[in-house]
Design a protein around this motif. Structure first.
Motif, PDB file in Angstrom:
ATOM      1  N   VAL A  19       0.835  -1.206   0.000  1.00 15.63           N
ATOM      2  CA  VAL A  19       0.000   0.000   0.000  1.00 15.63           C
ATOM      3  C   VAL A  19       0.866   1.251   0.000  1.00 15.63           C
ATOM      4  CG1 VAL A  19      -1.652   1.334   1.387  1.00 15.63           C
ATOM      5  CG2 VAL A  19      -2.003  -1.128   1.027  1.00 15.63           C
ATOM      6  N   GLU A  20       1.895   1.296   0.836  1.00 16.93           N
ATOM      7  CA  GLU A  20       2.764   2.477   0.879  1.00 16.93           C
ATOM      8  C   GLU A  20       3.422   2.737  -0.471  1.00 16.93           C
ATOM      9  OE1 GLU A  20       4.001   2.016   5.606  1.00 16.93           O
ATOM     10  OE2 GLU A  20       5.463   1.482   4.059  1.00 16.93           O
ATOM     11  N   ASN A  23       0.805   3.795  -3.206  1.00 13.28           N
ATOM     12  CA  ASN A  23       0.385   5.193  -3.065  1.00 13.28           C
ATOM     13  C   ASN A  23       1.497   6.169  -3.434  1.00 13.28           C
ATOM     14  OD1 ASN A  23      -2.234   4.538  -2.381  1.00 13.28           O
ATOM     15  ND2 ASN A  23      -1.827   4.516  -0.197  1.00 13.28           N
ATOM     16  N   ARG A  65      -3.091   6.567 -10.929  1.00 10.88           N
ATOM     17  CA  ARG A  65      -2.863   7.034  -9.553  1.00 10.88           C
ATOM     18  C   ARG A  65      -3.996   6.657  -8.590  1.00 10.88           C
ATOM     19  NH1 ARG A  65       2.094   8.033  -8.325  1.00 10.88           N
ATOM     20  NH2 ARG A  65       1.410   9.417  -6.678  1.00 10.88           N
ATOM     21  N   HIS A  67      -5.757   5.228  -5.183  1.00 13.24           N
ATOM     22  CA  HIS A  67      -5.355   5.309  -3.772  1.00 13.24           C
ATOM     23  C   HIS A  67      -5.709   3.994  -3.097  1.00 13.24           C
ATOM     24  CE1 HIS A  67      -4.400   7.013   0.095  1.00 13.24           C
ATOM     25  NE2 HIS A  67      -5.518   6.477   0.544  1.00 13.24           N
ATOM     26  N   PHE A  68      -4.774   3.454  -2.343  1.00 14.10           N
ATOM     27  CA  PHE A  68      -4.961   2.202  -1.634  1.00 14.10           C
ATOM     28  C   PHE A  68      -4.987   2.458  -0.137  1.00 14.10           C
ATOM     29  CE2 PHE A  68      -3.179   1.088  -5.682  1.00 14.10           C
ATOM     30  CZ  PHE A  68      -3.777  -0.117  -6.016  1.00 14.10           C
ATOM     31  N   GLU A  69      -5.726   1.638   0.580  1.00 14.80           N
ATOM     32  CA  GLU A  69      -5.778   1.680   2.046  1.00 14.80           C
ATOM     33  C   GLU A  69      -5.344   0.320   2.576  1.00 14.80           C
ATOM     34  OE1 GLU A  69      -6.614   4.214   4.045  1.00 14.80           O
ATOM     35  OE2 GLU A  69      -7.196   5.599   2.436  1.00 14.80           O
TER      36      GLU A  69
END
Length: 119
Positions: A19-20, A23, A65, A67-69
């Motif tokens: 995830v990091e 993003n 682009r 966004h992931f959580e």
């Protein structure tokens, strides 16, 4: 210059690191989370084999682009140097499961990754 990335010290670290790096738009960094001959069941309905092919697929995924959580982890199942990790998907794609292996230096990498149960 190649970026130096943190190594996963536990199987559970890999989901957070994915995830990091996603993003941050770091497809090469994501590919480093996989063994050289790893298998990624993505895009849905197909398999991507090998770190370089995985990097290319991830580049396409990150092009818009998204966004992931970090998702809620399920209990990790371990057997020696292998572990199975999974998370409850926030996007209702049916479940995410990974098989990971402890490396000679003690870090962990993904061997098989099924990010979606259904396409």
């Amino acid at each position: 210059m190649t970026a130096v990335h943190e190594k996963a010290t536990t199987p559970e670290d890999l989901a957070r690191m994915f995830v990091e790096r996603a993003n941050a738009g770091d497809a090469a960094g994501i590919a480093e989370l996989y063994e050289p001959d790893a298998v990624l069941a993505f895009p849905p309905g197909s398999e991507t084999v090998g770190r370089e092919a995985i990097r290319a697929v991830i580049e396409q995924l990150l092009a818009n682009r998204p966004h992931f959580e970090v998702e809620e982890p399920m209990p990790t199942v371990r057997s020696g140097d292998l572990a199975m990790t999974s998370t409850r998907p926030a996007d209702d794609t049916g479940g995410r499961v990974q098989v990971v292996r402890r490396q000679p230096d003690g870090s962990w990498l993904r061997v098989m990754d099924r990010p979606e149960a259904r396409g």
